[in-house]
Every structure is written in C-alpha cells, then in structure tokens.
Design an enzyme around this catalytic site. Structure first.
Site, PDB file in Angstrom:
ATOM      1  N   ASP A  47     -11.280  13.103 -14.164  1.00 41.41           N
ATOM      2  CA  ASP A  47     -12.699  13.379 -14.415  1.00 41.41           C
ATOM      3  C   ASP A  47     -13.036  14.843 -14.623  1.00 41.41           C
ATOM      4  O   ASP A  47     -14.206  15.184 -14.824  1.00 41.41           O
ATOM      5  CB  ASP A  47     -13.547  12.799 -13.275  1.00 41.41           C
ATOM      6  N   ARG A 100     -10.575   0.859  -6.235  1.00 41.37           N
ATOM      7  CA  ARG A 100     -10.240  -0.167  -5.256  1.00 41.37           C
ATOM      8  C   ARG A 100     -11.239  -0.373  -4.134  1.00 41.37           C
ATOM      9  O   ARG A 100     -11.044  -1.257  -3.308  1.00 41.37           O
ATOM     10  CB  ARG A 100      -8.843   0.116  -4.677  1.00 41.37           C
ATOM     11  N   HIS A 143      -2.440  11.988 -13.867  1.00 40.38           N
ATOM     12  CA  HIS A 143      -2.838  10.870 -14.725  1.00 40.38           C
ATOM     13  C   HIS A 143      -3.675  11.323 -15.916  1.00 40.38           C
ATOM     14  O   HIS A 143      -4.406  10.533 -16.502  1.00 40.38           O
ATOM     15  CB  HIS A 143      -3.604   9.820 -13.909  1.00 40.38           C
ATOM     16  N   ASP A 148     -16.267   9.677   5.718  1.00 42.63           N
ATOM     17  CA  ASP A 148     -16.725  10.111   4.399  1.00 42.63           C
ATOM     18  C   ASP A 148     -16.185  11.516   4.054  1.00 42.63           C
ATOM     19  O   ASP A 148     -16.347  12.463   4.834  1.00 42.63           O
ATOM     20  CB  ASP A 148     -18.260  10.117   4.401  1.00 42.63           C
TER      21      ASP A 148
HETATM   22  P1  NAD Z   1      -8.344   4.306  -5.462  1.00 38.05           P
HETATM   23  O1  NAD Z   1      -9.561   3.792  -6.137  1.00 38.05           O
HETATM   24  O2  NAD Z   1      -7.143   3.488  -5.380  1.00 38.05           O
HETATM   25  O3  NAD Z   1      -8.688   4.725  -3.977  1.00 38.05           O
HETATM   26  C1  NAD Z   1      -9.781   5.486  -3.655  1.00 38.05           C
HETATM   27  C2  NAD Z   1      -9.880   5.493  -2.144  1.00 38.05           C
HETATM   28  O4  NAD Z   1     -10.933   6.384  -1.789  1.00 38.05           O
HETATM   29  C3  NAD Z   1     -10.187   4.141  -1.548  1.00 38.05           C
HETATM   30  O5  NAD Z   1      -9.201   3.830  -0.567  1.00 38.05           O
HETATM   31  C4  NAD Z   1     -11.574   4.322  -0.903  1.00 38.05           C
HETATM   32  O6  NAD Z   1     -11.674   3.682   0.346  1.00 38.05           O
HETATM   33  C5  NAD Z   1     -11.658   5.815  -0.718  1.00 38.05           C
HETATM   34  N1  NAD Z   1     -13.013   6.375  -0.811  1.00 38.05           N
HETATM   35  C6  NAD Z   1     -13.923   6.190  -1.798  1.00 38.05           C
HETATM   36  N2  NAD Z   1     -15.020   6.952  -1.576  1.00 38.05           N
HETATM   37  C7  NAD Z   1     -14.808   7.600  -0.403  1.00 38.05           C
HETATM   38  C8  NAD Z   1     -15.567   8.522   0.368  1.00 38.05           C
HETATM   39  N3  NAD Z   1     -16.774   8.963  -0.024  1.00 38.05           N
HETATM   40  N4  NAD Z   1     -15.041   8.994   1.516  1.00 38.05           N
HETATM   41  C9  NAD Z   1     -13.809   8.559   1.937  1.00 38.05           C
HETATM   42  N5  NAD Z   1     -13.045   7.707   1.250  1.00 38.05           N
HETATM   43  C10 NAD Z   1     -13.535   7.235   0.092  1.00 38.05           C
HETATM   44  O7  NAD Z   1      -8.053   5.700  -6.111  1.00 38.05           O
HETATM   45  P2  NAD Z   1      -6.706   6.342  -6.444  1.00 38.05           P
HETATM   46  O8  NAD Z   1      -5.724   6.150  -5.346  1.00 38.05           O
HETATM   47  O9  NAD Z   1      -7.046   7.702  -6.844  1.00 38.05           O
HETATM   48  O10 NAD Z   1      -6.100   5.496  -7.670  1.00 38.05           O
HETATM   49  C11 NAD Z   1      -6.836   4.995  -8.742  1.00 38.05           C
HETATM   50  C12 NAD Z   1      -6.379   5.537 -10.084  1.00 38.05           C
HETATM   51  O11 NAD Z   1      -7.425   5.360 -10.995  1.00 38.05           O
HETATM   52  C13 NAD Z   1      -6.115   6.999 -10.072  1.00 38.05           C
HETATM   53  O12 NAD Z   1      -4.778   7.155 -10.246  1.00 38.05           O
HETATM   54  C14 NAD Z   1      -6.907   7.596 -11.230  1.00 38.05           C
HETATM   55  O13 NAD Z   1      -6.035   7.903 -12.279  1.00 38.05           O
HETATM   56  C15 NAD Z   1      -7.808   6.521 -11.697  1.00 38.05           C
HETATM   57  N6  NAD Z   1      -9.252   6.737 -11.428  1.00 38.05           N
HETATM   58  C16 NAD Z   1      -9.782   7.969 -11.532  1.00 38.05           C
HETATM   59  C17 NAD Z   1     -11.135   8.197 -11.274  1.00 38.05           C
HETATM   60  C18 NAD Z   1     -11.692   9.597 -11.404  1.00 38.05           C
HETATM   61  O14 NAD Z   1     -11.135  10.402 -12.153  1.00 38.05           O
HETATM   62  N7  NAD Z   1     -12.754   9.950 -10.677  1.00 38.05           N
HETATM   63  C19 NAD Z   1     -11.944   7.138 -10.884  1.00 38.05           C
HETATM   64  C20 NAD Z   1     -11.377   5.848 -10.796  1.00 38.05           C
HETATM   65  C21 NAD Z   1     -10.011   5.673 -11.069  1.00 38.05           C
END
Ligand code: NAD
Ligand code: ZN
Length: 254
Positions: free
Chosen positions: A109, A41, A126, A243
């Site tokens: 991940d 997002r 998830h 961050d």
């Molecule tokens: P999201 O993408 O909805 O939210 C991530 C949040 O992290 C955002 O609000 C963003 O502003 C914040 N963010 C990003 N980088 C940051 C940083 N360096 N410092 C501070 N804030 C930071 O993620 P979500 O709520 O986890 O939901 C998305 C769904 O998608 C999850 O349920 C997951 O299953 C899946 N997903 C997983 C991965 C992964 O495994 N790495 C990646 C993408 C999506």
C-alpha cells in the site's frame, strides 16, 4: 511471554526498544487497517469477500486480467485516501532515530514510504500496487495510464504497447516468484538485528513468515504485535494481542 495487560506490554516493549542496538520491523496488513485498508484474514477482511487471483489464472485468461484490473480500480478510493497510521508513524520514528535501518513489509500500500521512510529502505516482499509493470519487458506504467486505456476499451486490460506483454500491478501474486533482491535484503536486515518486531501479520504467508523465525534462531529478541494469535507466539519474547496503533503510539517521537 504473552502480555497480561496493555500497560505492562507497553512498558516491556519500550524497554526492549531502548535496549536494542538494531531493530528490524516487519509488517503485515494489520498495520494498515486503521488507515481504511482491510486485511485479508480478519473476519470481514478481503479474503472472505474476494479470493485473490492466482498468478497462473492472471496469465491464463484475458477475463481474469480484466477482473484483476476491475478489482484494483474498485479499490482506488480506499488506497488513494489512505494516510499512514500510528503504527507507521512509530516505525518511521525508529527509522529516523537510526534504530531501524529499514522496514520489511508484506504490504503493497506504499504507506511506509508515505510515513517518511525512504523508498530504498522499504523492503517490499510482495511488491506495490500503486503502479504497474509489463511482465515481459519490465516497463513501468502508472495507474492513470492503465485506467484510461482500461475504460476506453470497455473494461479490458491493456497490453504493453512495446512488446505485447501483460501489464499487472507491481505486486507479487500467489504463485508468482518472490523478488530475489528483496528476499536477500530482508534476510540481511533480519540477521543484522537484535530485536525483530512482527507487527500486524498473521504469519501464515510463506516465505515471508520465515523471517521472524530466522531472527529468533539467530539470537534476536522477537516481539509479535497482533490482535489474533499466531503460530510463532510461543517462540516470542513478548506477544501483545492488542490494537497496533494503541500499542505503538508511545514510540511516536514528537
Ligand atoms: P493478514 O491479513 O493475513 O493478517 C493481518 C493480521 O493483522 C490479522 O491476524 C489481524 O488479526 C491483525 N490485525 C488487523 N488489524 C489489526 C489491528 N488494528 N491491531 C492488531 N492486529 C490487527 O495479513 P498478512 O499476514 O500481511 O498477509 C496478507 C497478504 O495480503 C500480505 O502478504 C499482503 O501482501 C497482502 N495484503 C496487503 C494489504 C496492504 O498492503 N495494506 C492489505 C491486505 C492484504
Ligand atoms: Zn512490455
């Protein structure tokens, strides 16, 4: 309380961590962005490029299953190169110190496991996209096995040789039932903690987003570390909009 500056936020965070008895870390995609895995997002995140494939669409058509696997393999390089970031290392330090019995994560991940937290102590709400499962008989398949058959068949998703079931990454898609055991374990850890750390989640994906609320209602302190506002900020004892790697670095034990 929204922290006014980074220094006082970190001071307050360290104070809360030191005085906590049991910490429940809860993580979302934001903890892994510094590892090269985009979140959903943030501007430019995965959401804006590829809307996730819902479970019913995966089941409904062979083309969607092919497409799901094409996307997974397109992300191969990104996922296999990723190493735990500073946030992962900080939480692993709390785990090793005996302060955090387990980590609850929305991530798929595998990076908490790579940071040294035992797989049985990573509660994956998830699922995990580093391996695959047959949706019918539950047999596990490694990605190399799927990749080989996928490319041999001209980018067609293979079915389970044992039962003809569909093979899918071991993740929970939109529309798919939540894993019961993980939900129960996450609830237990949430109710046992006196400090809940929500890190890098937009807290909009339910039912996962219910855990910070559950912790707070049960009397725990709630800290939200996310660079964008969340719906639960008003409830939190400390909100740090900065961050994650920078904020959590002081918790990494050397
Ligand atoms: P999201 O993408 O909805 O939210 C991530 C949040 O992290 C955002 O609000 C963003 O502003 C914040 N963010 C990003 N980088 C940051 C940083 N360096 N410092 C501070 N804030 C930071 O993620 P979500 O709520 O986890 O939901 C998305 C769904 O998608 C999850 O349920 C997951 O299953 C899946 N997903 C997983 C991965 C992964 O495994 N790495 C990646 C993408 C999506
Ligand atoms: Zn099968």
């Amino acid at each position: 309380m929204i922290a006014q500056d980074l220094e006082s936020a970190i001071d307050e965070l360290v104070r809360l961590v030191e005085s906590a008895r049991v910490i429940a870390p809860f993580t979302g995609a934001g903890i892994s962005t510094e590892c090269g895995i985009p979140d959903f997002r943030s501007p430019g995140g995965l959401w804006t490029k590829n809307k996730p494939i819902a479970f019913e669409d995966f089941l409904a058509s062979r083309e969607m299953r092919d497409e799901a696997w094409r996307r997974r393999f397109a992300m191969d390089a990104q996922f296999s190169a990723a190493q735990p970031g500073r946030g992962h290392l900080a939480l692993a330090s709390l785990y090793r110190a005996g302060k955090a019995p387990a980590v609850i994560t929305q991530n798929i991940d595998n990076l908490h496991q790579s940071s040294g937290i035992a797989a049985e102590h990573v509660i994956e709400l998830h699922g995990n996209n580093s391996y695959a499962l047959c949706l019918d008989c539950g047999k596990r398949y490694e990605l190399d096995w799927v990749r080989e058959r996928f490319s041999e068949a001209g980018e067609r998703a293979p079915d389970c040789p044992h039962c003809r079931g569909y093979i899918k990454t071991a993740t929970i898609s939109f529309g798919q039932a939540m894993p019961e055991r993980e939900m129960r374990r996450a609830e237990q850890v949430t109710l046992d903690c006196d400090l809940f750390l929500a890190v890098g989640s937009s807290l909009v994906v339910w039912p996962a987003a219910g855990f910070p609320l559950m912790a707070k209602r049960n009397g725990a302190r709630l800290v939200i570390i996310n660079r964008e506002p969340t719906e639960f900020d008003e409830l939190a004892d400390l909100v740090v909009r900065d961050d994650i790697g920078t904020v959590l670095t002081p918790l990494i034990a050397h």
